[in-house]
Design an enzyme around this catalytic site. Structure first.
Site, PDB file in Angstrom:
ATOM      1  CB  THR A  76      -0.957   0.010   1.213  1.00  0.00           C
ATOM      2  OG1 THR A  76      -1.766   1.188   1.171  1.00  0.00           O
ATOM      3  CG2 THR A  76      -0.204  -0.015   2.525  1.00  0.00           C
ATOM      4  CG  HIS A  80       5.062 -11.285  16.803  1.00  0.00           C
ATOM      5  ND1 HIS A  80       6.072 -12.154  16.441  1.00  0.00           N
ATOM      6  CD2 HIS A  80       5.618 -10.451  17.721  1.00  0.00           C
ATOM      7  CE1 HIS A  80       7.175 -11.858  17.091  1.00  0.00           C
ATOM      8  NE2 HIS A  80       6.934 -10.828  17.883  1.00  0.00           N
TER       9      HIS A  80
END
Length: 417
Positions: free
Chosen positions: A336, A388
């Site tokens: 993006t 994560h």
């Protein structure tokens, strides 16, 4: 024999849509495969075409209605309904002798000014700028406003056009309309949230609630890429018919990094990790109706020109609302670019179920230390948001370092190093 207009199959996992606008009115003659209405799903806006030639005899689902796949939208009958169209077009017997007193009472109804006749992108542009659609010269079919009409009106500075100019605009559209002063608007306005905006909100919230999301940052010296673009810009465009942009460098750099760190190209599916051996890169595109992420398939197999051409085609489709559902599904990693809006730094949200998204930002000349000296360099902050649960901090940092190395030394990309 009447023919039913039904909601078509909308795509995988999509069962409902909203009728945004009818492009035809009851009584209008339509050709086979001619667009007659628009539907909005939680992914795309799509046109529904007439199944046969004939006359639109009935509208069952009005604009704003929520409809399911297979639901009845309207009916098309054979031939033309002369009583409807003829009434609109036939002159009165005494038309040539009519005096001003004989003219019908002025009305504000006009093809271009009716909300249901304007595509969503045009209606949004009109509302955002507080325009009266009746005062804008329309060039579209059947006197409908197009996006180009509104943009031309804005660029001409006609926001406060005098009554005479406005009347000329209306006359040019064949309208006999009385110009009235616009009353003061309310202090607030309530509009229904579009399906696309609802889906965007759901996906973003889902990413926050599901992933263990974290963001790491780095900065990139854009000097080498900018010099390369300046050197080959004209030659590249003449050879391939498309401009050499920054995005192709970042797509190629990310693919180099994804190959080295496959966890960033993976996703969680239940109790399994799915490692992708293909590189379908989503490129976030801001549109008038919201953010969409079309996917550049097999980006690793494309040349720089192929990447630029693919991004350009997807961007044009996104702008015109022509993206298909298939073109926005199945990406493995997303990029993006908030820099086009002036963003200096941001923390992009994951495009689930993907585990990583790269955020690009604006290029700013800043003082940096090089070999013990302070020099001015065109710098860009880059950000990697990652899940994560899949990606460790070491892998995330290494990914951004690899992207940085490729951008600062573009020959690495060419040599796949």
């Amino acid at each position: 024999m009447a023919m039913e207009i039904k909601v078509p199959i909308l795509g995988e996992s999509i069962s409902e849509a909203t009728v945004t606008t009818w492009l035809k009115s009851v009584g209008d003659v339509v050709a086979a495969d001619e667009p007659i209405l628009e539907l909005e799903t939680d992914k795309v806006t799509m046109e529904v075409n007439a199944p046969v030639a004939g006359t639109l005899t009935e509208i069952v689902a009005d604009a704003g209605a929520d409809v399911e796949v297979g639901a009845l939208l309207g009916m098309i009958g054979e031939g033309a309904v002369g009583s409807v169209s003829a009434t609109k077009l036939a002159p009165t017997p005494n038309a040539e002798r009519a005096t001003p007193a004989d003219k019908p009472t002025p009305t504000r109804e006009a093809p271009g000014g009716d909300d249901t006749s304007m595509p969503p992108s045009v209606r949004k542009l009109v509302e955002e700028n507080g325009l009266d659609p009746l005062l804008i010269p329309a060039t579209g079919k059947d006197g409908r406003l197009t996006k180009g009409d509104v943009l031309a009106f804005l660029s001409a500075g006609d926001l406060s056009a005098p009554a005479a100019v406005a009347q000329d605009a209306l006359v040019s559209r064949g309208q006999n309309v009385q110009i009235l002063s616009n009353p003061a608007g309310p202090r607030e306005e309530r509009v229904k949230i579009t399906r696309l905006r609802q889906r965007i909100a759901e996906r973003l919230k889902d990413a926050q609630d599901t992933a263990a999301m974290l963001t790491t940052f780095n900065e990139v010296d854009m000097s080498a890429v900018m010099e390369l673009r300046a050197q080959y810009r004209d030659t590249f465009e003449k050879a391939h018919g498309v401009r050499l942009g920054f995005m192709s460098f970042f797509v190629k750099s990310c693919i180099v990094a994804l190959r080295e760190l496959p966890a960033v190209n993976a996703e969680i599916d239940g109790d399994e990790l799915v490692y992708k051996n293909h590189y379908d890169i989503g490129v976030a595109v801001g549109t008038e109706n919201g953010l969409v992420v079309p996917v550049l398939r097999d980006a690793d197999q494309k040349s720089f020109a192929g990447v630029e051409q693919g991004i350009r085609e997807l961007g044009l489709k996104a702008r015109d609302g022509k993206l298909t559902i298939e073109e926005m599904m199945g990406g493995t990693f997303t990029i993006t670019n908030g820099g086009i809006y002036g963003s200096m730094l941001s923390t992009p949200i994951l495009n689930m179920p993907q585990s990583g998204i790269l955020g690009m930002h604006n290029i700013v000349e800043r003082p940096v230390a090089v070999n013990g000296e302070v020099v001015i360099k065109p710098m860009m902050y880059v950000a990697l948001s990652y899940d994560h649960r899949i990606i460790d901090g070491r892998e995330a940092v290494s990914f951004l370092v690899r992207v940085k190395e490729c951008i600062e030394d573009p020959q690495r990309i060419m040599l796949d190093m």
